[in-house]
Design an enzyme around this catalytic site. Structure first.
Site, PDB file in Angstrom:
ATOM      1  N   ARG A  63       0.837  -1.206   0.000  1.00 18.08           N
ATOM      2  CA  ARG A  63       0.000   0.000   0.000  1.00 18.08           C
ATOM      3  C   ARG A  63       0.870   1.253   0.000  1.00 18.08           C
ATOM      4  O   ARG A  63       0.528   2.269  -0.592  1.00 18.08           O
ATOM      5  CB  ARG A  63      -0.944   0.023   1.209  1.00 18.08           C
ATOM      6  CG  ARG A  63      -1.945   1.196   1.142  1.00 18.08           C
ATOM      7  CD  ARG A  63      -2.839   1.301   2.377  1.00 18.08           C
ATOM      8  NE  ARG A  63      -2.109   1.787   3.528  1.00 18.08           N
ATOM      9  CZ  ARG A  63      -1.837   1.075   4.609  1.00 18.08           C
ATOM     10  NH1 ARG A  63      -2.236  -0.184   4.695  1.00 18.08           N
ATOM     11  NH2 ARG A  63      -1.160   1.583   5.619  1.00 18.08           N
ATOM     12  N   TYR A 115     -15.232  18.257 -16.429  1.00 16.61           N
ATOM     13  CA  TYR A 115     -15.713  16.887 -16.467  1.00 16.61           C
ATOM     14  C   TYR A 115     -16.826  16.680 -15.445  1.00 16.61           C
ATOM     15  O   TYR A 115     -16.747  17.174 -14.318  1.00 16.61           O
ATOM     16  CB  TYR A 115     -14.534  15.948 -16.207  1.00 16.61           C
ATOM     17  CG  TYR A 115     -14.914  14.521 -15.893  1.00 16.61           C
ATOM     18  CD1 TYR A 115     -15.719  13.780 -16.763  1.00 16.61           C
ATOM     19  CD2 TYR A 115     -14.468  13.910 -14.730  1.00 16.61           C
ATOM     20  CE1 TYR A 115     -16.073  12.471 -16.469  1.00 16.61           C
ATOM     21  CE2 TYR A 115     -14.799  12.601 -14.436  1.00 16.61           C
ATOM     22  CZ  TYR A 115     -15.609  11.889 -15.311  1.00 16.61           C
ATOM     23  OH  TYR A 115     -15.959  10.600 -15.007  1.00 16.61           O
ATOM     24  N   ASP A 192      -5.975  19.983 -14.650  1.00 14.87           N
ATOM     25  CA  ASP A 192      -6.289  18.660 -15.179  1.00 14.87           C
ATOM     26  C   ASP A 192      -5.781  18.615 -16.617  1.00 14.87           C
ATOM     27  O   ASP A 192      -6.306  19.292 -17.493  1.00 14.87           O
ATOM     28  CB  ASP A 192      -7.797  18.417 -15.131  1.00 14.87           C
ATOM     29  CG  ASP A 192      -8.180  16.999 -15.538  1.00 14.87           C
ATOM     30  OD1 ASP A 192      -7.400  16.351 -16.265  1.00 14.87           O
ATOM     31  OD2 ASP A 192      -9.266  16.536 -15.140  1.00 14.87           O
ATOM     32  N   LYS A 217      -6.952   7.362 -19.648  1.00 14.44           N
ATOM     33  CA  LYS A 217      -7.097   7.944 -20.973  1.00 14.44           C
ATOM     34  C   LYS A 217      -5.789   7.847 -21.761  1.00 14.44           C
ATOM     35  O   LYS A 217      -5.306   6.760 -22.005  1.00 14.44           O
ATOM     36  CB  LYS A 217      -7.582   9.387 -20.837  1.00 14.44           C
ATOM     37  CG  LYS A 217      -8.752   9.585 -19.845  1.00 14.44           C
ATOM     38  CD  LYS A 217      -9.936   8.667 -20.104  1.00 14.44           C
ATOM     39  CE  LYS A 217     -11.185   9.054 -19.326  1.00 14.44           C
ATOM     40  NZ  LYS A 217     -11.103   8.939 -17.874  1.00 14.44           N
TER      41      LYS A 217
END
Length: 407
Positions: A63, A115, A192, A217
């Site tokens: 983790r 978005y 972004d 993406k």
């Protein structure tokens, strides 16, 4: 087995190398035990220790860190011209981590055309732990008047999703610097960069404090990974983000990190092709009688094309296009349902071309009045241009537009 001589193996992240060289080699050292040129996948969740709290190597628990994640982060940081990168479980997790780093009763300012998932987080989640969001139409012209005493962050998408509005990052950064000088209040600028990827734009070089991506993406590029990443040059921010990620546990798997790193190696090749094809398609659409308007940064008629020329590599417009089609919502629906090479689906940035209708898909939960105020009309279609032959893509668009017009 004889040990591998690694003395001549150079870690490729230095600035003198070009983008494509760094994309292939950054974060990809030859394996010292086997000589493998492609890193193995490390699936172990825990790592042995010689004594209590003394790991045998540099890893303790997956983790907190994993070899595949570390290598991917090294590669992204090199391509974004950043000191630090943190890979997360999704693009939304990257957004959430940035917002969760803010103190209670913070105020954030965002462009309105963002978005739908970002809008949802700002309005439905951030507000539940004391963070208020204000949306403005144009950050360059509206930002100064929207700043408050408790403003801690400005969120910027450029190009915006889905109307492809371009914002001058350097101008926004300067407004925030002037505000800090006048008030003593430091406001972070987060960008972004999903729509462009590190190949087309590097927002940190224009004044951003934090850059986020949906790795799902363009960075991964093969529609087989859900993942996110954020980058920064600020050591304090990096430590804060790294602590929060470990505490929250919003980590990607080792396999996803390996896949994303594999995809990253061809980012420059894929973006060149998709940007070139998108430019041709946008120019074709701009003269089509069934198209009301086209949003594409690469068009000379784009409102901020001068910013594109300064802010994007080689003035590339990227692989995303949106346009309004005749026939209203029905015309948009018929078009999106009639393409053969453009798959009707959400997401973007893969090797395959996609189409969608934002008003009822990615932005469906934004109230209609707010959507339309930011140009997201019912007749708006969004295209993610892949790497297929552009002539085939244009033929596919043409036959779908004919069906939309007939309907």
């Amino acid at each position: 087995m004889l040990p591998i001589d690694t003395s001549q193996m150079t870690i490729i992240s230095e600035s003198q190398y070009s983008f494509g060289t760094k994309a292939v080699h950054a974060g990809a050292p030859i394996d010292p035990s086997t000589g493998a040129v492609i890193e193995p996948i490390s699936l172990s969740t825990t790592f042995g220790q010689s004594q209590p709290s003394k790991p045998l190597g540099i890893y303790e628990y997956a983790r907190s860190a994993n070899p595949n994640r570390d290598n991917f982060e090294t590669a992204v940081a090199a391509l974004e011209q950043a000191r630090y990168a943190i890979a997360l479980s999704s693009g939304c997790a990257s957004t959430a981590l940035v917002i969760q780093s803010l103190p209670i009763n913070s105020h954030i300012i965002s462009s309105g055309d963002v978005y739908g998932g970002t809008y949802r987080y700002f309005t439905k989640v951030a507000n539940t732990h004391g963070v208020e969001a204000t949306f403005v139409g144009d950050l360059v012209s509206d930002l100064a008047g929207a700043l408050r005493e408790n403003t801690k962050l400005v969120w910027l998408e450029t190009p915006s999703n889905p109307t492809l509005q371009v914002t001058d990052i350097a101008k926004v950064a300067q407004i925030l610097k002037d505000h800090e000088v006048a008030t003593g209040n430091k406001v972070l600028l987060a960008v972004d960069n999903t729509f462009l990827s590190p190949y087309v734009s590097n927002p940190l070089t224009h004044g951003a404090d934090v850059v986020v991506h949906s790795v799902t993406k363009y960075i991964n590029g093969h529609s087989d990974v859900v993942m996110g990443v954020l980058v920064t040059n600020n050591s304090d921010l990096h430590e804060q983000f790294r602590f929060l990620q470990n505490a929250i546990g919003s980590i990607p798997s080792a396999f996803d990190s390996w896949l994303a790193h594999r995809g990253l190696k061809t980012l420059h090749l894929r973006l060149r092709q998709s940007s070139s094809s998108a430019q041709n398609i946008a120019e074709y659409l701009s003269h089509h009688p069934s198209v009301l308007m086209v949003n594409y940064p690469g068009l000379k008629g784009h409102r901020n094309h001068d910013v594109v020329l300064r802010q994007h590599r080689d003035g590339l417009g990227g692989g995303m296009i949106s346009f309004r089609v005749v026939g209203g919502s029905k015309g948009a629906s018929v078009f999106a349902s009639s393409t053969k090479l453009f798959t009707l689906a959400e997401s973007l940035g893969g090797i395959e071309s996609l189409t969608e209708v934002p008003a009822i898909m990615t932005h469906g939960r934004i109230p209609k009045e707010e959507r339309e105020a930011n140009g997201v009309y019912d007749d708006l279609v969004r295209l993610s241009v892949g790497i297929e032959d552009v002539d085939d893509l244009i033929q596919d668009i043409e036959q779908a537009l004919q069906k939309a017009e007939s309907a």
